[in-house]
Design a protein around this motif. Structure first.
Motif, mmCIF file in Angstrom:
data_model
loop_
_atom_site.group_PDB
_atom_site.id
_atom_site.type_symbol
_atom_site.label_atom_id
_atom_site.label_comp_id
_atom_site.label_asym_id
_atom_site.label_seq_id
_atom_site.Cartn_x
_atom_site.Cartn_y
_atom_site.Cartn_z
ATOM 1 N N LEU A 114 -6.558 5.464 -6.964
ATOM 2 C CA LEU A 114 -5.380 6.128 -7.513
ATOM 3 C C LEU A 114 -5.422 6.242 -9.038
ATOM 4 N N GLU A 136 1.298 4.192 -3.111
ATOM 5 C CA GLU A 136 1.275 5.648 -2.973
ATOM 6 C C GLU A 136 2.495 6.272 -3.659
ATOM 7 N N GLU A 137 3.640 5.618 -3.508
ATOM 8 C CA GLU A 137 4.862 6.131 -4.134
ATOM 9 C C GLU A 137 4.776 6.032 -5.658
ATOM 10 N N LEU A 176 0.822 -1.206 0.000
ATOM 11 C CA LEU A 176 0.000 0.000 0.000
ATOM 12 C C LEU A 176 0.862 1.264 0.000
ATOM 13 N N GLN A 177 1.965 1.226 0.714
ATOM 14 C CA GLN A 177 2.883 2.369 0.709
ATOM 15 C C GLN A 177 3.547 2.517 -0.663
ATOM 16 N N ARG A 207 -7.685 0.472 -3.451
ATOM 17 C CA ARG A 207 -6.774 1.615 -3.489
ATOM 18 C C ARG A 207 -6.268 1.861 -4.910
ATOM 19 N N CYS A 208 -6.066 0.810 -5.673
ATOM 20 C CA CYS A 208 -5.671 0.972 -7.073
ATOM 21 C C CYS A 208 -6.689 1.823 -7.810
ATOM 22 N N ALA A 230 2.021 6.211 -7.377
ATOM 23 C CA ALA A 230 1.068 7.229 -7.822
ATOM 24 C C ALA A 230 1.710 8.616 -7.855
ATOM 25 N N GLN A 231 2.617 8.876 -6.922
ATOM 26 C CA GLN A 231 3.319 10.159 -6.915
ATOM 27 C C GLN A 231 4.313 10.239 -8.072
#
Length: 217
Positions: free
Chosen positions: A181, A154-155, A150-151, A177-178, A157-158
């Motif tokens: 994002l 996020e990375e 999950l972390q 979560r996918c 996506a950034q």
């Protein structure tokens, strides 16, 4: 075996398929080849009563040797025998026929990444000698990257917002979560279902429509 150490090791300009490992590709559990009473002792001591140790193992903070030493101290089982049986079980991990071939076939269409919350056992004992090791372009493991999926999401996506990424995973949390994002996620419940998904993907032109197309197939 091309291990990712950060999200920068993944080329987000390419269509990419991320595939989870446990449940998605294999139902194997550590030490599950041992006699049931011994397996239960290990399972209770480590996975049920020591979640912090397991989390540190998944995050790459400790190794298999340190974990087996911990379990030995908790259970009275022999440390070396625990380690040896862990390695033996990992080496003997089996996969559904056709999975490695299905992943390899996808490389004609997209970059492929084994994307998993896992321990050092994966790249040290499980994958070497396995066809899966060479089937994937990259191995993105939480132990090597020192971050859980999950972390890492996020990375990603950034670093690569709205990239043509598709994720195949058994975790509803990861798949949800996918979608949040902007990525495509397909939930699977078994290696057999994963094989069907992977074999179906080459016929799909748009990642964003794959989840709908599979459900209607």
């Amino acid at each position: 075996m091309n291990l990712c150490h950060s999200v920068d090791d993944i080329d987000g300009s390419k269509p990419t398929i991320f595939v989870d490992f446990h449940v998605t590709l294999s139902l194997k559990n550590y030490w599950d080849h041992l006699q049931l009473p011994t397996y239960r002792v290990i399972d209770i001591a480590l996975f049920r009563h020591s979640p912090t140790i397991v989390d540190e193992w998944m995050h790459g903070k400790i190794s298999a040797e340190e974990v087996t030493a911990y379990v030995a101290g908790k259970t009275g089982l022999d440390r070396q025998e625990l380690l040896d049986s862990l390695i033996t079980g990992c080496i003997d991990t089996t996969y559904l026929a056709g999975l490695a071939l299905a992943v390899s076939a996808l490389r004609n269409h997209a970059q492929t990444v084994l994307f998993t919350d896992n321990t050092d056992c994966l790249h040290r004992f499980v994958l070497p000698g396995s066809h899966l090791s060479s089937a994937f372009d990259h191995i993105a493991s939480s132990w090597v990257m020192q971050a859980r999926k999950l972390q890492i999401l996020e990375e990603l996506a950034q670093r690569w917002p709205r990239a043509p990424f598709l994720f195949v995973d058994d975790s509803q949390e990861v798949i949800s979560r996918c979608g949040e994002l902007g990525y495509t996620g397909i939930q699977t419940a078994s290696p057999g279902e994963t094989l069907r998904i992977l074999q179906y993907l080459p016929d799909q032109p748009l990642f964003g429509e794959v989840d709908r197309l599979i459900l209607s197939a």
